[in-house]
Write a protein that holds these residues in place. Sequence first.
Motif, short mmCIF file in Angstrom:
data_model
loop_
_atom_site.label_atom_id
_atom_site.label_comp_id
_atom_site.label_asym_id
_atom_site.label_seq_id
_atom_site.Cartn_x
_atom_site.Cartn_y
_atom_site.Cartn_z
N ASP A 218 0.83 -1.21 0.00
CA ASP A 218 0.00 0.00 0.00
C ASP A 218 0.86 1.26 0.00
N GLN A 219 1.95 1.22 0.77
CA GLN A 219 2.84 2.38 0.83
C GLN A 219 3.51 2.64 -0.51
N ASP A 220 3.98 1.57 -1.16
CA ASP A 220 4.63 1.74 -2.46
C ASP A 220 3.62 2.21 -3.52
N PHE A 221 2.37 1.76 -3.41
CA PHE A 221 1.36 2.22 -4.36
C PHE A 221 1.10 3.71 -4.19
N SER A 222 0.99 4.15 -2.94
CA SER A 222 0.78 5.58 -2.69
C SER A 222 1.96 6.39 -3.19
N SER A 223 3.17 5.87 -2.98
CA SER A 223 4.37 6.58 -3.44
C SER A 223 4.39 6.66 -4.96
N TRP A 224 3.96 5.59 -5.63
CA TRP A 224 3.95 5.57 -7.09
C TRP A 224 2.97 6.60 -7.65
N THR A 225 1.76 6.63 -7.11
CA THR A 225 0.77 7.59 -7.60
C THR A 225 1.20 9.02 -7.30
N THR A 226 1.82 9.24 -6.14
CA THR A 226 2.30 10.58 -5.80
C THR A 226 3.39 11.03 -6.75
N ALA A 227 4.31 10.12 -7.08
CA ALA A 227 5.40 10.45 -8.00
C ALA A 227 4.86 10.76 -9.39
N ILE A 228 3.86 10.01 -9.84
CA ILE A 228 3.27 10.27 -11.15
C ILE A 228 2.61 11.65 -11.18
N ALA A 229 1.85 11.95 -10.12
CA ALA A 229 1.15 13.23 -10.07
C ALA A 229 2.12 14.41 -10.07
N ALA A 230 3.32 14.19 -9.53
CA ALA A 230 4.29 15.28 -9.43
C ALA A 230 5.15 15.41 -10.68
N ALA A 231 5.43 14.29 -11.34
CA ALA A 231 6.43 14.34 -12.42
C ALA A 231 5.89 13.97 -13.79
N GLY A 232 4.68 13.49 -13.88
CA GLY A 232 4.16 13.05 -15.17
C GLY A 232 3.67 14.21 -16.02
N VAL A 233 3.15 13.87 -17.19
CA VAL A 233 2.58 14.87 -18.09
C VAL A 233 1.06 14.70 -18.08
N PRO A 234 0.30 15.77 -18.30
CA PRO A 234 -1.17 15.64 -18.26
C PRO A 234 -1.71 14.88 -19.47
N LEU A 235 -2.77 14.13 -19.23
CA LEU A 235 -3.45 13.44 -20.32
C LEU A 235 -4.50 14.41 -20.88
N ASP A 236 -4.04 15.39 -21.63
CA ASP A 236 -4.93 16.38 -22.22
C ASP A 236 -5.49 15.84 -23.54
N PRO A 237 -6.40 16.56 -24.19
CA PRO A 237 -6.98 16.08 -25.45
C PRO A 237 -5.93 15.73 -26.51
N GLY A 238 -4.85 16.55 -26.60
CA GLY A 238 -3.81 16.25 -27.58
C GLY A 238 -3.11 14.93 -27.29
N ALA A 239 -2.80 14.66 -26.00
CA ALA A 239 -2.16 13.40 -25.64
C ALA A 239 -3.09 12.21 -25.90
N PHE A 240 -4.38 12.41 -25.66
CA PHE A 240 -5.32 11.32 -25.91
C PHE A 240 -5.45 11.04 -27.40
N GLN A 241 -5.42 12.10 -28.22
CA GLN A 241 -5.47 11.89 -29.67
C GLN A 241 -4.27 11.07 -30.13
N THR A 242 -3.12 11.31 -29.51
CA THR A 242 -1.92 10.53 -29.86
C THR A 242 -2.11 9.06 -29.50
N LEU A 243 -2.71 8.80 -28.34
CA LEU A 243 -2.96 7.42 -27.93
C LEU A 243 -3.92 6.71 -28.87
N LEU A 244 -4.85 7.45 -29.42
CA LEU A 244 -5.84 6.85 -30.31
C LEU A 244 -5.25 6.39 -31.64
#
Length: 282
Positions: A218-244
């Motif tokens: 549970d602790q590692d999961f919380s740390s993983w989500t916190t790290a993503i929220a701090a260092a990741g890029v937003p999944l905005d419409p442009g990023a979603f279009q790329t995924l499609l």
Amino acid sequence: MKAFVTILASLALCGCSGGIFDPRGPVGAAERIILLDSLAIMLVVGVPVILATLVFAWWFRASNPRAKYLPQWVYSGRLEVIIWVIPALVVLFLGGIAWVGSHDLDPYKPLPSAEAPLEVEVVSLDWKWLFIYPQQGVASVNELVIPAKRSVHFRLTSATVMDSFFVPQLGSQIYTMAGMATELYLIADQEGNYRGLSAQFSGDGFSDMHFDVRAVSDQDFSSWTTAIAAAGVPLDPGAFQTLLRPGNDPAPHSYSTVPPGLFDSVLMLPMRPSAPTTTPEG
């Protein structure tokens, strides 16, 4: 006989780690039992039939003078009982196992867990997997991280063609379909790395459409989500279009933010004239 078959199957599969015979969760373990029970029931019939075929061929060979030749024989009550009763019992046993298993392992049925289930929304794409964590507000591609020993509630759909979500060691393959949401409950009973894959042919990139599953504390999961929220890029419409866009994207990556209701927007894509090229956020 059942114990012998189980031991024999275990010896034959001792080198097959990471598959359905090496479960790491209660669903996978229950499915393994069903497979072994079904195999044992079928072998109880199959092995004697094979042996009887060989014995009959040997006994009624042309050179055996003791074999009776009965050209006028047409009926035997005993044989009729054997011919009909044994297959009926096999069907009854196999049907009973399938009936009980299909209800006990209903993908929509919640699994017992000390904590509330973790919500994960799954979107299959060409040819990659998008995992959305609505409670944490983050997402990842081709990497599914879950807490060990905690129930996970999946909602699944497809942004393109029909696909199939499958983690062999956790169990329960389930389909993803455009315009339809399916559900699945799974638990990883110990920490570890597992392999997830697509079990439904969906085009050129199907063979590389797999993902990593990491069951952590549970602790590692919380740390993983916190790290993503701090260092990741937003999944905005442009990023979603790329995924499609069709194409393999095997390297796992993550997104720090996810538009609210993205999963439901993907679910409604087939209803839109321009599907699947736009989302309400786009």
